[in-house]
Design a protein around this motif. Structure first.
Motif, PDB file in Angstrom:
ATOM      1  N   ASP A  13      -3.623   2.056   3.616  1.00 13.33           N
ATOM      2  CA  ASP A  13      -2.899   2.591   2.460  1.00 13.33           C
ATOM      3  C   ASP A  13      -1.466   2.987   2.804  1.00 13.33           C
ATOM      4  N   ALA A  14      -1.182   3.151   4.089  1.00  9.35           N
ATOM      5  CA  ALA A  14       0.160   3.557   4.516  1.00  9.35           C
ATOM      6  C   ALA A  14       1.061   2.364   4.821  1.00  9.35           C
ATOM      7  N   VAL A  15       0.531   1.159   4.636  1.00 11.50           N
ATOM      8  CA  VAL A  15       1.287  -0.058   4.967  1.00 11.50           C
ATOM      9  C   VAL A  15       1.558  -0.846   3.688  1.00 11.50           C
ATOM     10  N   LEU A  16       2.824  -1.114   3.409  1.00 10.33           N
ATOM     11  CA  LEU A  16       3.213  -1.848   2.212  1.00 10.33           C
ATOM     12  C   LEU A  16       3.903  -3.151   2.591  1.00 10.33           C
ATOM     13  N   LEU A  17       3.557  -4.223   1.884  1.00  9.59           N
ATOM     14  CA  LEU A  17       4.166  -5.529   2.112  1.00  9.59           C
ATOM     15  C   LEU A  17       5.280  -5.738   1.098  1.00  9.59           C
ATOM     16  N   ALA A  18       6.463  -6.088   1.570  1.00  6.38           N
ATOM     17  CA  ALA A  18       7.617  -6.301   0.689  1.00  6.38           C
ATOM     18  C   ALA A  18       7.787  -7.781   0.374  1.00  6.38           C
ATOM     19  N   ASP A  19       7.978  -8.080  -0.888  1.00 10.90           N
ATOM     20  CA  ASP A  19       8.281  -9.441  -1.329  1.00 10.90           C
ATOM     21  C   ASP A  19       9.798  -9.565  -1.368  1.00 10.90           C
ATOM     22  N   LEU A  42      15.383  -6.918   5.112  1.00 11.92           N
ATOM     23  CA  LEU A  42      15.208  -6.056   6.273  1.00 11.92           C
ATOM     24  C   LEU A  42      16.370  -5.086   6.420  1.00 11.92           C
ATOM     25  N   VAL A  43      17.573  -5.578   6.280  1.00 12.94           N
ATOM     26  CA  VAL A  43      18.745  -4.712   6.424  1.00 12.94           C
ATOM     27  C   VAL A  43      18.733  -3.618   5.355  1.00 12.94           C
ATOM     28  N   ALA A  44      18.459  -4.005   4.109  1.00  8.29           N
ATOM     29  CA  ALA A  44      18.422  -3.016   3.027  1.00  8.29           C
ATOM     30  C   ALA A  44      17.311  -1.999   3.259  1.00  8.29           C
ATOM     31  N   ALA A  45      16.151  -2.459   3.707  1.00  8.38           N
ATOM     32  CA  ALA A  45      15.041  -1.542   3.977  1.00  8.38           C
ATOM     33  C   ALA A  45      15.381  -0.595   5.119  1.00  8.38           C
ATOM     34  N   ALA A  46      15.991  -1.128   6.164  1.00  4.40           N
ATOM     35  CA  ALA A  46      16.339  -0.302   7.317  1.00  4.40           C
ATOM     36  C   ALA A  46      17.355   0.765   6.943  1.00  4.40           C
ATOM     37  N   VAL A  47      18.345   0.392   6.139  1.00  2.00           N
ATOM     38  CA  VAL A  47      19.352   1.373   5.695  1.00  2.00           C
ATOM     39  C   VAL A  47      18.693   2.456   4.840  1.00  2.00           C
ATOM     40  N   ALA A  48      17.777   2.052   3.964  1.00  2.00           N
ATOM     41  CA  ALA A  48      17.076   3.030   3.131  1.00  2.00           C
ATOM     42  C   ALA A  48      16.236   3.970   3.990  1.00  2.00           C
ATOM     43  N   ALA A  49      15.539   3.422   4.987  1.00  2.59           N
ATOM     44  CA  ALA A  49      14.736   4.265   5.881  1.00  2.59           C
ATOM     45  C   ALA A  49      15.620   5.201   6.690  1.00  2.59           C
ATOM     46  N   GLN A  50      16.752   4.697   7.143  1.00  3.73           N
ATOM     47  CA  GLN A  50      17.703   5.533   7.891  1.00  3.73           C
ATOM     48  C   GLN A  50      18.165   6.708   7.048  1.00  3.73           C
ATOM     49  N   GLY A  51      18.282   6.483   5.743  1.00  2.76           N
ATOM     50  CA  GLY A  51      18.719   7.540   4.840  1.00  2.76           C
ATOM     51  C   GLY A  51      17.620   8.506   4.447  1.00  2.76           C
ATOM     52  N   GLY A  52      16.400   8.293   4.947  1.00  4.42           N
ATOM     53  CA  GLY A  52      15.312   9.224   4.687  1.00  4.42           C
ATOM     54  C   GLY A  52      14.422   8.877   3.514  1.00  4.42           C
ATOM     55  N   SER A  53      14.560   7.667   2.968  1.00  2.00           N
ATOM     56  CA  SER A  53      13.719   7.266   1.830  1.00  2.00           C
ATOM     57  C   SER A  53      12.258   7.155   2.243  1.00  2.00           C
ATOM     58  N   VAL A  86      11.594   2.437   0.362  1.00  2.00           N
ATOM     59  CA  VAL A  86      12.057   1.477   1.376  1.00  2.00           C
ATOM     60  C   VAL A  86      11.637   0.070   0.975  1.00  2.00           C
ATOM     61  N   ARG A  87      10.391  -0.076   0.513  1.00  2.00           N
ATOM     62  CA  ARG A  87       9.971  -1.396   0.015  1.00  2.00           C
ATOM     63  C   ARG A  87      10.812  -1.812  -1.187  1.00  2.00           C
ATOM     64  N   LYS A  88      11.080  -0.884  -2.081  1.00  2.00           N
ATOM     65  CA  LYS A  88      11.893  -1.187  -3.263  1.00  2.00           C
ATOM     66  C   LYS A  88      13.284  -1.658  -2.856  1.00  2.00           C
ATOM     67  N   ALA A  89      13.861  -1.015  -1.841  1.00  2.00           N
ATOM     68  CA  ALA A  89      15.185  -1.420  -1.364  1.00  2.00           C
ATOM     69  C   ALA A  89      15.158  -2.843  -0.834  1.00  2.00           C
ATOM     70  N   ALA A  90      14.112  -3.177  -0.097  1.00  2.00           N
ATOM     71  CA  ALA A  90      13.985  -4.537   0.433  1.00  2.00           C
ATOM     72  C   ALA A  90      13.877  -5.553  -0.695  1.00  2.00           C
ATOM     73  N   GLU A  91      13.053  -5.243  -1.683  1.00  2.00           N
ATOM     74  CA  GLU A  91      12.812  -6.197  -2.767  1.00  2.00           C
ATOM     75  C   GLU A  91      13.999  -6.322  -3.713  1.00  2.00           C
TER      76      GLU A  91
END
Length: 228
Positions: free
Chosen positions: A89-95, A102-113, A118-123
């Motif tokens: 349940d803690a693992v989400l797959l991004a389309d 990956l870059v967008a997700a990483a930046v979102a995670a770096q910002g504390g999302s 983070v998945r939403k940022a990737a998608e």
């Protein structure tokens, strides 16, 4: 801790290269590459992906994990690994597109999302043509709810890192945003502007968080995206 990210590719070199790129923009995010087969051929390995997911679950300290993949069969391998994970349940797959997502997700995670954002940022990172700013609704013209013009002061202008910071931050807001007429949540579209130092960014936003979106971009630009 931050949300962990796992990159699944048919090629170990692609996975490692994508992680290396994203790490430049998100140094505090745990990024794990899971590319190629166990004997380093082209393909995917359930064991390798599952090990990467489990490592990322531990490294994220309970904040969750987002998985990005390249081609179709990698999705199936990732889905199987998620089913066998200790905390599925803690693992989400991004389309999402692998590198840009990956870059967008990483930046979102770096910002504390959180993991969902983070998945939403990737998608949201895939290129989408922006709606024309002057599209008509009946006899009227749709005007932005908030807007602003900001001059780039960082030496390199709109390169990958600033584009990723803009796109990643905007993805968590309830607003449709354009930057010089292109989708503000598309890293590739922002980079394609080729806006150098001294160029003006015209930000137009519509929606509940329109003013927040404009203020967010303004702060980034005024701070030189942390590059000064």
């Amino acid at each position: 801790m931050t949300v962990g990210i796992v990159v699944v590719s048919h090629s170990s070199k692609i996975a490692e290269g994508a992680v290396e790129l994203a790490a430049q923009m998100a140094p505090d995010v745990e990024l794990v590459a899971a590319g190629g087969t166990d004997d380093d051929r082209i393909g995917t390995s359930l064991e390798k992906v599952l090990a990467a997911v489990e490592q990322s679950l531990v490294d994220s300290g309970g904040d969750g994990v987002v998985v990005l993949t390249d081609l179709g069969s990698a999705v199936m391998t990732a889905e199987s690994a998620m089913e066998f994970a200790s905390d599925p349940d803690a693992v989400l797959l991004a389309d999402a597109p692998l590198v840009e997502g990956l870059v967008a997700a990483a930046v979102a995670a770096q910002g504390g999302s959180g993991v969902a954002d983070v998945r939403k940022a990737a998608e949201a990172a895939g290129y989408r043509p922006a709606e024309p700013a002057d599209q008509a609704e009946g006899a009227g013209v749709v005007k932005p709810d908030a807007s602003g013009d900001f001059t780039l002061i960082n030496p390199l202008g709109m390169h990958a890192r600033p584009a990723a910071k803009i796109a990643g931050g905007l993805s968590g807001l309830d607003a449709e945003v354009t930057v010089n007429g292109v989708d503000g949540m598309s890293i590739m579209a922002l980079m394609a502007l080729a806006a150098g130092q001294g160029s003006t960014l015209r930000i137009e936003a519509r929606g509940k968080d329109a003013q927040k979106a404009v203020d967010y971009v303004r702060r980034l630009v005024e701070e030189g995206f942390g590059e000064l």
